[in-house]
Scaffold this motif. Structure first.
Motif, short mmCIF file in Angstrom:
data_model
loop_
_atom_site.label_atom_id
_atom_site.label_comp_id
_atom_site.label_asym_id
_atom_site.label_seq_id
_atom_site.Cartn_x
_atom_site.Cartn_y
_atom_site.Cartn_z
N LEU A 102 44.51 70.90 33.31
CA LEU A 102 43.73 70.49 31.89
C LEU A 102 43.40 69.08 31.77
O LEU A 102 42.55 68.65 30.95
CB LEU A 102 44.91 70.87 31.11
CG LEU A 102 45.46 71.99 30.89
CD1 LEU A 102 46.76 72.20 29.77
CD2 LEU A 102 44.25 73.03 30.10
N THR A 103 43.53 68.22 32.79
CA THR A 103 42.96 66.99 32.62
C THR A 103 41.64 66.59 33.14
O THR A 103 41.07 65.77 32.89
CB THR A 103 43.95 65.67 33.33
OG1 THR A 103 43.93 66.27 34.80
CG2 THR A 103 45.34 65.73 32.79
N ILE A 104 40.96 67.69 33.58
CA ILE A 104 39.82 67.90 34.12
C ILE A 104 38.66 67.75 33.05
O ILE A 104 39.02 68.53 32.22
CB ILE A 104 39.41 68.87 35.40
CG1 ILE A 104 40.36 68.60 36.45
CG2 ILE A 104 38.13 68.90 35.71
CD1 ILE A 104 40.34 69.68 37.50
N GLU A 105 37.79 66.72 33.03
CA GLU A 105 36.72 66.74 32.15
C GLU A 105 35.55 68.08 32.52
O GLU A 105 35.13 67.97 33.78
CB GLU A 105 36.04 65.69 31.96
CG GLU A 105 36.71 64.51 31.44
CD GLU A 105 37.16 64.68 29.81
OE1 GLU A 105 36.39 65.18 29.21
OE2 GLU A 105 38.26 64.31 29.51
N VAL A 106 35.30 68.77 31.49
CA VAL A 106 34.06 69.89 31.87
C VAL A 106 33.29 69.78 30.71
O VAL A 106 33.42 69.22 29.50
CB VAL A 106 34.74 71.37 31.63
CG1 VAL A 106 35.71 71.45 33.07
CG2 VAL A 106 35.55 71.49 30.54
N HIS A 107 31.81 70.10 31.21
CA HIS A 107 30.86 69.65 30.03
C HIS A 107 29.75 70.98 30.02
O HIS A 107 29.30 71.26 28.83
CB HIS A 107 29.81 68.79 30.67
CG HIS A 107 30.57 67.41 30.90
ND1 HIS A 107 31.09 66.63 29.75
CD2 HIS A 107 31.00 66.65 32.03
CE1 HIS A 107 31.48 65.39 30.22
NE2 HIS A 107 31.70 65.59 31.50
N ASP A 108 30.26 72.04 30.68
CA ASP A 108 29.33 73.33 30.59
C ASP A 108 30.34 74.38 30.00
O ASP A 108 31.66 74.15 29.97
CB ASP A 108 28.64 73.85 31.96
CG ASP A 108 29.93 74.13 32.86
OD1 ASP A 108 30.73 73.73 32.77
OD2 ASP A 108 29.50 74.92 33.80
N LYS A 109 29.42 75.41 29.57
CA LYS A 109 30.19 76.33 28.69
C LYS A 109 31.27 77.25 29.60
O LYS A 109 32.21 77.51 28.93
CB LYS A 109 29.15 77.35 28.00
CG LYS A 109 29.76 78.47 26.98
CD LYS A 109 28.69 79.19 26.36
CE LYS A 109 29.16 80.02 25.39
NZ LYS A 109 28.20 80.97 24.56
N ASN A 110 31.04 77.37 30.86
CA ASN A 110 31.91 78.06 31.79
C ASN A 110 33.07 77.38 32.06
O ASN A 110 34.16 78.02 31.86
CB ASN A 110 30.93 78.57 32.99
CG ASN A 110 30.13 79.62 32.89
OD1 ASN A 110 30.10 80.40 31.83
ND2 ASN A 110 29.16 79.85 33.48
N GLY A 111 33.06 76.11 32.05
CA GLY A 111 33.94 75.20 32.45
C GLY A 111 34.98 75.09 31.15
O GLY A 111 36.27 75.02 31.34
N GLN A 112 34.43 74.91 30.08
CA GLN A 112 35.08 75.02 28.88
C GLN A 112 35.89 76.57 28.66
O GLN A 112 37.16 76.25 27.97
CB GLN A 112 34.32 74.79 27.55
CG GLN A 112 33.69 73.35 27.49
CD GLN A 112 32.85 73.05 26.58
OE1 GLN A 112 32.48 74.12 25.89
NE2 GLN A 112 32.43 71.78 26.14
N GLN A 113 35.16 77.36 28.84
CA GLN A 113 35.90 78.84 28.84
C GLN A 113 37.22 78.79 29.75
O GLN A 113 38.41 79.32 29.58
CB GLN A 113 35.14 79.78 28.98
CG GLN A 113 34.25 79.99 27.87
CD GLN A 113 33.10 81.37 27.97
OE1 GLN A 113 32.86 81.61 29.27
NE2 GLN A 113 32.59 81.82 26.88
N LEU A 114 37.00 78.43 30.79
CA LEU A 114 37.97 78.07 32.12
C LEU A 114 39.09 77.32 31.55
O LEU A 114 40.28 77.88 31.77
CB LEU A 114 37.43 77.84 33.51
CG LEU A 114 38.27 78.03 34.70
CD1 LEU A 114 38.82 79.26 34.65
CD2 LEU A 114 37.72 77.44 35.69
N LYS A 115 38.65 76.40 31.04
CA LYS A 115 39.83 75.45 30.61
C LYS A 115 40.68 75.83 29.54
O LYS A 115 41.88 75.60 29.54
CB LYS A 115 39.10 74.23 30.38
CG LYS A 115 39.98 72.91 29.95
CD LYS A 115 39.51 71.57 29.94
CE LYS A 115 40.50 70.56 29.63
NZ LYS A 115 39.73 69.21 29.40
N LYS A 116 39.91 76.81 28.59
CA LYS A 116 40.60 77.49 27.46
C LYS A 116 41.61 78.27 28.04
O LYS A 116 42.81 78.57 27.75
CB LYS A 116 39.75 78.02 26.48
CG LYS A 116 40.20 78.57 25.35
CD LYS A 116 39.27 79.15 24.36
CE LYS A 116 39.72 79.80 23.14
NZ LYS A 116 38.91 80.31 22.26
#
Length: 190
Positions: A102-116
């Motif tokens: 959860l501390t990893i910064e994501v910028h693309d839409k797929n990364g944000q969905q994975l983080k969610k």
């Protein structure tokens, strides 16, 4: 007549000797009875002592059983209270990895969905642990407590920090009810 007198005298002597013999026999019987009474009294005392000893043994055994039952109940309550401790210790590294993800910064839409999705798994895991009495040990900004925290590093006091205060948490600590499962690994200001 003299013969009658002699016969009568002989008869009286026989009766006297007969009545003297029963007196002797009565004395012997009385002594024998007294001896038997004494023996019986001794037996009664002995039996009373044995009964008293058995009563004492019974009461001690009963007390021992009650003590064992009490001990087993306490032990069982202790086991039930900390039921799941081993499972919780096994799950804590998973929780740590989820926090790191959860501390990893994501910028693309797929990364944000994975983080969610990771956040949802993390939240459900935290909720399940709380439902079973497992909570995170509060450490950041708290006074250092060696029973809850493990000091991995010390740093000099800066600004408004107080000495012996936790300034950074390197790894979260957890406790099950009042038992520490894992102390928090912290940096302490000195």
């Amino acid at each position: 007549m003299a013969e009658d007198k002699a016969a009568k005298q002989s008869k009286d002597e026989k009766q006297a000797s007969k009545s003297a013999a029963p007196e002797k026999n009565d004395k012997l019987d009385a002594k024998e009875l007294q001896s038997q009474v004494t023996k019986l009294k001794d037996q009664v005392k002995d039996l009373q002592q044995q009964l008293s000893d058995k009563d004492d043994q019974y009461l001690r055994a009963e007390a021992e059983i009650q003590n064992m039952n009490t001990h087993f109940k306490k032990e069982r309550a202790q086991l039930l209270k900390y039921d799941g401790q081993d499972l919780a210790k096994s799950v804590l590294p998973v929780l740590d990895n989820l926090k790191r993800a959860l501390t990893i910064e994501v910028h693309d839409k797929n990364g944000q969905q994975l983080k969610k999705g990771i956040q949802m798994v993390h939240d459900h895991l935290i909720s399940a642990l709380k439902d079973h009495g497992i909570t995170e040990i509060e450490a950041d900004g708290k006074p250092f407590d060696p029973t809850l925290h493990q000091a991995v590093q010390t740093v000099p006091v800066e600004g408004d920090q107080k000495a012996e205060t936790v300034v950074k948490v390197l790894q979260a600590g957890y406790q099950l009810k009042d038992r520490v499962l894992r102390p928090a690994m912290v940096v302490v200001a000195q």
